[in-house]
Each structure stands twice: as structure tokens, then as C-alpha cells.
Design a protein around this motif. Structure first.
Motif, PDB file in Angstrom:
ATOM      1  N   LYS A 111       4.465  11.429  -1.452  1.00 29.77           N
ATOM      2  CA  LYS A 111       5.890  11.673  -1.217  1.00 29.77           C
ATOM      3  C   LYS A 111       6.135  12.932  -0.414  1.00 29.77           C
ATOM      4  O   LYS A 111       7.050  12.992   0.392  1.00 29.77           O
ATOM      5  N   THR A 112       5.318  13.951  -0.617  1.00 30.02           N
ATOM      6  CA  THR A 112       5.512  15.207   0.104  1.00 30.02           C
ATOM      7  C   THR A 112       4.590  15.335   1.313  1.00 30.02           C
ATOM      8  O   THR A 112       4.775  16.232   2.119  1.00 30.02           O
ATOM      9  N   ASP A 113       3.624  14.446   1.436  1.00 30.27           N
ATOM     10  CA  ASP A 113       2.562  14.653   2.420  1.00 30.27           C
ATOM     11  C   ASP A 113       2.210  13.391   3.207  1.00 30.27           C
ATOM     12  O   ASP A 113       1.118  13.302   3.751  1.00 30.27           O
ATOM     13  N   LYS A 114       3.114  12.413   3.277  1.00 30.21           N
ATOM     14  CA  LYS A 114       2.823  11.168   3.986  1.00 30.21           C
ATOM     15  C   LYS A 114       2.821  11.426   5.494  1.00 30.21           C
ATOM     16  O   LYS A 114       3.805  11.892   6.055  1.00 30.21           O
ATOM     17  N   PRO A 115       1.707  11.121   6.157  1.00 26.55           N
ATOM     18  CA  PRO A 115       1.631  11.367   7.594  1.00 26.55           C
ATOM     19  C   PRO A 115       2.532  10.415   8.384  1.00 26.55           C
ATOM     20  O   PRO A 115       2.602   9.220   8.100  1.00 26.55           O
ATOM     21  N   GLY A 116       3.213  10.942   9.380  1.00 27.57           N
ATOM     22  CA  GLY A 116       4.085  10.132  10.224  1.00 27.57           C
ATOM     23  C   GLY A 116       3.329   9.157  11.099  1.00 27.57           C
ATOM     24  O   GLY A 116       3.905   8.179  11.581  1.00 27.57           O
ATOM     25  N   VAL A 164       0.845  -1.198   0.000  1.00 30.71           N
ATOM     26  CA  VAL A 164       0.000   0.000   0.000  1.00 30.71           C
ATOM     27  C   VAL A 164       0.879   1.246   0.000  1.00 30.71           C
ATOM     28  O   VAL A 164       0.598   2.218  -0.704  1.00 30.71           O
ATOM     29  N   ASP A 165       1.963   1.226   0.755  1.00 29.47           N
ATOM     30  CA  ASP A 165       2.899   2.349   0.755  1.00 29.47           C
ATOM     31  C   ASP A 165       3.473   2.556  -0.647  1.00 29.47           C
ATOM     32  O   ASP A 165       3.574   3.687  -1.123  1.00 29.47           O
ATOM     33  N   ILE A 166       3.815   1.471  -1.326  1.00 26.42           N
ATOM     34  CA  ILE A 166       4.338   1.553  -2.695  1.00 26.42           C
ATOM     35  C   ILE A 166       3.272   2.112  -3.641  1.00 26.42           C
ATOM     36  O   ILE A 166       3.566   2.973  -4.481  1.00 26.42           O
ATOM     37  N   GLU A 167       2.033   1.630  -3.506  1.00 27.07           N
ATOM     38  CA  GLU A 167       0.944   2.126  -4.358  1.00 27.07           C
ATOM     39  C   GLU A 167       0.698   3.611  -4.117  1.00 27.07           C
ATOM     40  O   GLU A 167       0.470   4.372  -5.060  1.00 27.07           O
ATOM     41  N   MET A 168       0.750   4.032  -2.871  1.00 24.70           N
ATOM     42  CA  MET A 168       0.556   5.447  -2.564  1.00 24.70           C
ATOM     43  C   MET A 168       1.720   6.293  -3.085  1.00 24.70           C
ATOM     44  O   MET A 168       1.515   7.422  -3.519  1.00 24.70           O
ATOM     45  N   ALA A 169       2.920   5.739  -3.074  1.00 29.13           N
ATOM     46  CA  ALA A 169       4.083   6.473  -3.583  1.00 29.13           C
ATOM     47  C   ALA A 169       3.985   6.721  -5.078  1.00 29.13           C
ATOM     48  O   ALA A 169       4.639   7.633  -5.598  1.00 29.13           O
ATOM     49  N   SER A 170       3.147   5.951  -5.775  1.00 29.73           N
ATOM     50  CA  SER A 170       2.957   6.190  -7.205  1.00 29.73           C
ATOM     51  C   SER A 170       2.085   7.431  -7.446  1.00 29.73           C
ATOM     52  O   SER A 170       1.892   7.846  -8.579  1.00 29.73           O
ATOM     53  N   GLN A 171       1.555   7.984  -6.375  1.00 26.96           N
ATOM     54  CA  GLN A 171       0.789   9.232  -6.417  1.00 26.96           C
ATOM     55  C   GLN A 171       1.684  10.328  -5.830  1.00 26.96           C
ATOM     56  O   GLN A 171       1.486  10.765  -4.692  1.00 26.96           O
TER      57      GLN A 171
END
Length: 87
Positions: free
Chosen positions: A47-52, A35-42
Motif C-alpha cells: 500500500k505504501t510502496d507499490k511501484p508505478g 495478484v494486486d489484491i493479494e499484495m494489498a493484504s501485505q
């Protein structure tokens, strides 16, 4: 505290709507690596807004094999399969 495991859909669409914080209010949020990889494709969304507070949880080797079996059945994509196994 409640543990929440998400696949890409809820994370993506809540993020697009500016409402991702809603899921944080429900508990501790975990996503599988796929899911992290799929979200990184956006790139503009993740990439600039991933919540910690969203924790990426890797699957153990046996769990990864189970997720792959589910994926290969053709019923779910890999992110959904990993999220199910992570639960």
C-alpha cells in the motif's frame, strides 16, 4: 521489450528482499487484479510502496471464467490462475 506476467510469489519475495527492481530490468511487468489484491493484504509492503511501473491488467469476462475454472480444479490459487490466463 519483453513482457513479464507475475503471480504473487515473485513480486512478494523480491519486494521483501529489497530486490523488486531486478524484475523491472527484465521488461514490462504486468500482474492480474487478483495478484494486486493479494499484495494489498501485505499493507507494509504494497500500500505504501507499490511501484508505478507494475501494471495491473484486468481479465476479460471470458478470461476470468477460464481462470476460475483453473482455480476450481484445485491445482492453483486464483492469483496463479489469473496470471496464467493473462499470459
Amino acid at each position: 521489450m519483453r513482457l513479464i506476467v507475475c503471480d504473487t510469489g515473485p513480486i512478494l519475495h523480491l519486494h521483501e528482499a529489497g530486490l523488486l527492481e531486478l524484475i523491472k530490468k527484465a521488461g514490462k511487468v504486468y500482474i492480474p487484479q487478483r495478484v494486486d489484491i493479494e499484495m494489498a493484504s501485505q499493507p507494509l509492503l504494497w500500500k505504501t510502496d507499490k511501484p508505478g511501473w507494475i501494471k495491473v491488467e484486468p481479465l476479460l469476462p471470458d478470461e476470468a471464467r477460464q481462470a476460475e475454472s483453473i482455480f476450481l480444479s484445485g491445482l492453483l490459487d486464483m492469483g496463479e490462475a489469473e496470471a496464467i490466463i493473462l499470459v
